[in-house]
Motif scaffolding. Structure first.
Motif, PDB file in Angstrom:
ATOM      1  N   THR A  46       0.825  -1.202   0.000  1.00  0.00           N
ATOM      2  CA  THR A  46       0.000   0.000   0.000  1.00  0.00           C
ATOM      3  C   THR A  46       0.863   1.259   0.000  1.00  0.00           C
ATOM      4  O   THR A  46       0.596   2.199  -0.735  1.00  0.00           O
ATOM      5  CB  THR A  46      -0.939   0.022   1.218  1.00  0.00           C
ATOM      6  OG1 THR A  46      -1.813  -1.107   1.158  1.00  0.00           O
ATOM      7  CG2 THR A  46      -1.774   1.301   1.240  1.00  0.00           C
ATOM      8  N   TYR A  47       1.912   1.247   0.809  1.00  0.00           N
ATOM      9  CA  TYR A  47       2.762   2.434   0.939  1.00  0.00           C
ATOM     10  C   TYR A  47       4.163   2.253   0.342  1.00  0.00           C
ATOM     11  O   TYR A  47       4.795   3.231  -0.048  1.00  0.00           O
ATOM     12  CB  TYR A  47       2.881   2.838   2.411  1.00  0.00           C
ATOM     13  CG  TYR A  47       1.596   3.351   2.983  1.00  0.00           C
ATOM     14  CD1 TYR A  47       1.163   4.648   2.715  1.00  0.00           C
ATOM     15  CD2 TYR A  47       0.779   2.558   3.777  1.00  0.00           C
ATOM     16  CE1 TYR A  47      -0.026   5.133   3.234  1.00  0.00           C
ATOM     17  CE2 TYR A  47      -0.412   3.029   4.293  1.00  0.00           C
ATOM     18  CZ  TYR A  47      -0.809   4.321   4.021  1.00  0.00           C
ATOM     19  OH  TYR A  47      -1.988   4.797   4.532  1.00  0.00           O
ATOM     20  N   ASN A  48       4.648   1.036   0.318  1.00  0.00           N
ATOM     21  CA  ASN A  48       5.966   0.753  -0.268  1.00  0.00           C
ATOM     22  C   ASN A  48       7.094   1.565   0.359  1.00  0.00           C
ATOM     23  O   ASN A  48       8.013   2.003  -0.330  1.00  0.00           O
ATOM     24  CB  ASN A  48       5.943   1.012  -1.784  1.00  0.00           C
ATOM     25  CG  ASN A  48       5.679  -0.254  -2.575  1.00  0.00           C
ATOM     26  OD1 ASN A  48       6.269  -1.297  -2.295  1.00  0.00           O
ATOM     27  ND2 ASN A  48       4.798  -0.167  -3.554  1.00  0.00           N
ATOM     28  N   ILE A  49       7.015   1.782   1.670  1.00  0.00           N
ATOM     29  CA  ILE A  49       8.066   2.523   2.372  1.00  0.00           C
ATOM     30  C   ILE A  49       9.092   1.546   2.938  1.00  0.00           C
ATOM     31  O   ILE A  49       8.751   0.659   3.714  1.00  0.00           O
ATOM     32  CB  ILE A  49       7.484   3.372   3.516  1.00  0.00           C
ATOM     33  CG1 ILE A  49       6.496   4.403   2.974  1.00  0.00           C
ATOM     34  CG2 ILE A  49       8.601   4.074   4.289  1.00  0.00           C
ATOM     35  CD1 ILE A  49       5.744   5.158   4.048  1.00  0.00           C
ATOM     36  N   ILE A  50      10.345   1.712   2.536  1.00  0.00           N
ATOM     37  CA  ILE A  50      11.441   0.906   3.064  1.00  0.00           C
ATOM     38  C   ILE A  50      12.342   1.823   3.892  1.00  0.00           C
ATOM     39  O   ILE A  50      13.066   2.660   3.331  1.00  0.00           O
ATOM     40  CB  ILE A  50      12.262   0.251   1.929  1.00  0.00           C
ATOM     41  CG1 ILE A  50      11.346  -0.548   0.995  1.00  0.00           C
ATOM     42  CG2 ILE A  50      13.356  -0.633   2.516  1.00  0.00           C
ATOM     43  CD1 ILE A  50      10.648  -1.716   1.644  1.00  0.00           C
ATOM     44  N   PRO A  51      12.298   1.720   5.232  1.00  0.00           N
ATOM     45  CA  PRO A  51      13.065   2.632   6.078  1.00  0.00           C
ATOM     46  C   PRO A  51      14.555   2.729   5.725  1.00  0.00           C
ATOM     47  O   PRO A  51      15.103   3.841   5.624  1.00  0.00           O
ATOM     48  CB  PRO A  51      12.871   2.046   7.489  1.00  0.00           C
ATOM     49  CG  PRO A  51      11.527   1.409   7.416  1.00  0.00           C
ATOM     50  CD  PRO A  51      11.462   0.810   6.034  1.00  0.00           C
ATOM     51  N   LYS A  52      15.215   1.599   5.504  1.00  0.00           N
ATOM     52  CA  LYS A  52      16.655   1.634   5.242  1.00  0.00           C
ATOM     53  C   LYS A  52      16.982   2.358   3.944  1.00  0.00           C
ATOM     54  O   LYS A  52      18.063   2.932   3.806  1.00  0.00           O
ATOM     55  CB  LYS A  52      17.238   0.224   5.222  1.00  0.00           C
ATOM     56  CG  LYS A  52      16.766  -0.651   4.083  1.00  0.00           C
ATOM     57  CD  LYS A  52      17.456  -2.020   4.129  1.00  0.00           C
ATOM     58  CE  LYS A  52      17.021  -2.902   2.956  1.00  0.00           C
ATOM     59  NZ  LYS A  52      17.686  -4.236   3.006  1.00  0.00           N
ATOM     60  N   ASP A  53      16.047   2.357   2.990  1.00  0.00           N
ATOM     61  CA  ASP A  53      16.257   3.093   1.742  1.00  0.00           C
ATOM     62  C   ASP A  53      16.195   4.597   1.963  1.00  0.00           C
ATOM     63  O   ASP A  53      16.609   5.380   1.098  1.00  0.00           O
ATOM     64  CB  ASP A  53      15.212   2.694   0.698  1.00  0.00           C
ATOM     65  CG  ASP A  53      15.426   1.286   0.166  1.00  0.00           C
ATOM     66  OD1 ASP A  53      16.449   0.666   0.528  1.00  0.00           O
ATOM     67  OD2 ASP A  53      14.575   0.804  -0.607  1.00  0.00           O
ATOM     68  N   ASN A  54      15.658   4.990   3.111  1.00  0.00           N
ATOM     69  CA  ASN A  54      15.567   6.403   3.474  1.00  0.00           C
ATOM     70  C   ASN A  54      16.587   6.790   4.542  1.00  0.00           C
ATOM     71  O   ASN A  54      16.551   7.906   5.053  1.00  0.00           O
ATOM     72  CB  ASN A  54      14.157   6.716   3.984  1.00  0.00           C
ATOM     73  CG  ASN A  54      13.108   6.628   2.900  1.00  0.00           C
ATOM     74  OD1 ASN A  54      12.828   7.602   2.209  1.00  0.00           O
ATOM     75  ND2 ASN A  54      12.514   5.455   2.719  1.00  0.00           N
ATOM     76  N   GLY A  55      17.453   5.845   4.886  1.00  0.00           N
ATOM     77  CA  GLY A  55      18.463   6.113   5.904  1.00  0.00           C
ATOM     78  C   GLY A  55      17.896   6.177   7.305  1.00  0.00           C
ATOM     79  O   GLY A  55      18.461   6.832   8.187  1.00  0.00           O
ATOM     80  N   THR A  56      16.767   5.488   7.528  1.00  0.00           N
ATOM     81  CA  THR A  56      16.139   5.483   8.852  1.00  0.00           C
ATOM     82  C   THR A  56      15.903   4.047   9.313  1.00  0.00           C
ATOM     83  O   THR A  56      16.076   3.100   8.549  1.00  0.00           O
ATOM     84  CB  THR A  56      14.792   6.227   8.830  1.00  0.00           C
ATOM     85  OG1 THR A  56      13.862   5.502   8.007  1.00  0.00           O
ATOM     86  CG2 THR A  56      14.954   7.638   8.281  1.00  0.00           C
ATOM     87  N   GLU A  57      15.466   3.922  10.556  1.00  0.00           N
ATOM     88  CA  GLU A  57      15.209   2.596  11.124  1.00  0.00           C
ATOM     89  C   GLU A  57      13.730   2.238  11.135  1.00  0.00           C
ATOM     90  O   GLU A  57      13.388   1.062  11.196  1.00  0.00           O
ATOM     91  CB  GLU A  57      15.771   2.528  12.544  1.00  0.00           C
ATOM     92  CG  GLU A  57      17.294   2.642  12.613  1.00  0.00           C
ATOM     93  CD  GLU A  57      17.818   2.502  14.030  1.00  0.00           C
ATOM     94  OE1 GLU A  57      16.985   2.316  14.955  1.00  0.00           O
ATOM     95  OE2 GLU A  57      19.040   2.570  14.216  1.00  0.00           O
ATOM     96  N   THR A  58      12.860   3.247  11.107  1.00  0.00           N
ATOM     97  CA  THR A  58      11.429   2.975  11.200  1.00  0.00           C
ATOM     98  C   THR A  58      10.657   3.678  10.082  1.00  0.00           C
ATOM     99  O   THR A  58      11.157   4.619   9.459  1.00  0.00           O
ATOM    100  CB  THR A  58      10.861   3.461  12.548  1.00  0.00           C
ATOM    101  OG1 THR A  58      10.933   4.894  12.601  1.00  0.00           O
ATOM    102  CG2 THR A  58      11.639   2.867  13.715  1.00  0.00           C
ATOM    103  N   VAL A  59       9.425   3.231   9.870  1.00  0.00           N
ATOM    104  CA  VAL A  59       8.563   3.819   8.842  1.00  0.00           C
ATOM    105  C   VAL A  59       8.234   5.269   9.172  1.00  0.00           C
ATOM    106  O   VAL A  59       8.295   6.146   8.301  1.00  0.00           O
ATOM    107  CB  VAL A  59       7.263   2.997   8.691  1.00  0.00           C
ATOM    108  CG1 VAL A  59       6.230   3.769   7.865  1.00  0.00           C
ATOM    109  CG2 VAL A  59       7.554   1.658   8.035  1.00  0.00           C
TER     110      VAL A  59
END
Length: 209
Positions: free
Chosen positions: A88-101
């Motif tokens: 639904t959201y396709n958010i990958i935390p590590k791809d954003n340099g973070t640990e959580t959504v």
């Protein structure tokens, strides 16, 4: 077929030769301002995943619904019909340099808001230099859309910050700011309603968050 050639011809046709090059670049910058919430899976398709408009609507509602519930590193809810988790959201935390959504949302919307704001301000300059006959379409099709996406990113960013904040006053202040940003986003869209499109957004319930 060439997308670059088509876009250049489109801008020359609708905005005139003098502003075509600048308008062309602004359309590219507008598209590139969208938050890329995960890395692409297909080679050569650099912007395979972007956080498009309807995801903001759903994300705002999910976070608002969970705002006063126990904290979660991922307050978003997948559509029940999804067969693949997180699609639904396709958010990958590590791809954003973070640990959580939720951290990814805060970082992604901060960057995207900044980029859309730059596009909107540059669009203001181009708009002022355009002939009067070309301004209406440019304003409706790009300038106000850039402001809309800027305010939409601000709203989700502020609500997400409020969600993670521990101080109650800060939570209320940020939620209030998010609501104000959402109202500004609505104004940007409503500014494009005129003539035969005077009631274009009359049936929308996007802003009832």
């Amino acid at each position: 077929y060439s997308s670059d050639k088509y876009l250049n011809e489109f801008c020359r046709q609708y905005y005139g030769h003098k502003q075509a090059a600048k308008a062309t670049q602004l359309y590219k910058d507008f598209y590139n301002a969208y938050w890329q919430q995960r890395k692409p899976e297909l080679q050569g398709f650099e912007r395979q995943f972007i956080f498009q408009d309807l995801r903001y609507n759903r994300a705002l509602k999910d976070i608002a619904a969970n705002f006063n519930k126990p904290y979660s590193t991922n307050p978003l809810i997948d559509i029940s019909a999804e067969q693949v988790e997180n699609r639904t959201y396709n958010i990958i935390p590590k791809d954003n340099g973070t640990e959580t959504v939720i951290e990814a949302i805060i970082e992604g919307t901060k960057k995207s808001a900044s980029e859309f704001y730059k596009v909107a301000k540059q669009a203001d300059k181009v708009y002022k230099k355009m002939s009067s006959k070309d301004r209406a379409f440019f304003n409706d099709n790009l300038r106000q859309q850039a402001y809309y996406m800027y305010h939409l990113n601000q709203a989700l960013h502020q609500l997400s910050q409020g969600y993670v904040a521990k101080d109650q006053k800060q939570r209320v202040d940020l939620a209030t700011e998010a609501l104000a940003s959402l109202k500004e986003a609505e104004k940007s869209l409503l500014a494009t309603q005129h003539d035969v499109f005077s009631k274009w957004y009359a049936g929308d319930r996007v802003f009832g968050v």
